[in-house]
Design a protein around this motif. Structure first.
Motif, short mmCIF file in Angstrom:
data_model
loop_
_atom_site.label_atom_id
_atom_site.label_comp_id
_atom_site.label_asym_id
_atom_site.label_seq_id
_atom_site.Cartn_x
_atom_site.Cartn_y
_atom_site.Cartn_z
N ARG A 22 0.85 -1.19 0.00
CA ARG A 22 0.00 0.00 0.00
C ARG A 22 0.89 1.24 0.00
O ARG A 22 1.71 1.41 0.89
N ALA A 23 0.69 2.11 -0.96
CA ALA A 23 1.41 3.39 -0.94
C ALA A 23 0.92 4.20 0.24
O ALA A 23 -0.21 4.04 0.71
N CYS A 24 1.77 5.05 0.73
CA CYS A 24 1.47 5.86 1.90
C CYS A 24 1.77 7.32 1.58
O CYS A 24 2.89 7.65 1.18
N HIS A 25 0.77 8.19 1.73
CA HIS A 25 0.89 9.61 1.39
C HIS A 25 0.65 10.41 2.67
O HIS A 25 -0.31 10.15 3.39
N VAL A 67 -3.27 8.37 -6.07
CA VAL A 67 -3.87 7.83 -4.85
C VAL A 67 -5.02 6.91 -5.26
O VAL A 67 -5.88 7.29 -6.04
N ASP A 71 -4.35 2.57 -1.03
CA ASP A 71 -3.43 3.48 -0.36
C ASP A 71 -3.91 3.96 1.01
O ASP A 71 -5.08 3.86 1.35
N THR A 72 -2.94 4.52 1.72
CA THR A 72 -3.19 5.14 3.01
C THR A 72 -2.76 6.60 2.93
O THR A 72 -1.66 6.90 2.45
N ALA A 97 -9.17 5.66 -0.74
CA ALA A 97 -7.99 5.48 0.10
C ALA A 97 -8.42 5.53 1.56
O ALA A 97 -9.43 6.15 1.90
#
Length: 164
Positions: A22-25, A67, A71-72, A97
């Protein structure tokens, strides 16, 4: 702060952040964006796919294109709440997200769009609130995410040290 945050909520947040699929922004408001940058810098060492969202909407628009539902989005918002963060939370939720909100004890309106809420005690009975609990929460997240993903994190830490 420790008493206000349920262990299960904290663990769920850390498990989600530790999941490198999971990508994290990350993003914050006027005073909390620096804390978001601090957490970003640490998480980038521990796992891939971490990025700091730009403060200005015009600069952030292209970042939002990436996003997605896996994602988070970690947001810091404390009183004198940032209307721009509310709009970003709405957009992140529309993109499905999971929003993690790190906020104060009065709970930012962003919470309406957050899957997880971590309230921190910032009131110190002075003119200005303290960000110490927000930094402590960030440190706790860094420590727990590192523990949860130590095998991969250890290799990344070593690789980073080899580069410097």
């Amino acid at each position: 702060t420790v008493e206000r945050v349920p262990d299960a909520e904290f663990e769920a947040v850390c498990a989600r952040i530790a999941d490198k699929r999971r990508a994290c922004h990350l993003v914050g408001g006027r005073f909390t964006d620096a804390i978001a940058a601090y957490l970003t810098a640490h998480l980038r060492i521990v796992r891939p796919g971490v990025r700091k969202l730009e403060e200005r909407r015009a600069n952030r628009a292209d970042q939002l294109l990436d996003v997605n539902a896996r994602d988070t989005v970690i947001m810091f918002d404390i009183r004198r709440y940032d209307a721009e963060l509310m709009r970003l939370a709405e957009e992140a939720k529309e993109r499905r997200a999971a929003v993690v909100l790190i906020t104060d004890t009065w709970i930012s309106p962003v919470s309406r769009h957050a899957r997880y809420v971590l309230p921190c005690a910032i009131d110190v009975a002075r003119t200005w609130d303290s960000s110490a609990a927000l930094f402590a929460m960030s440190e706790a997240i860094i420590a727990r995410v590192t523990e949860r993903s130590w095998t991969d994190a250890k290799a990344r830490v070593q690789a980073k040290e080899d580069l410097t």
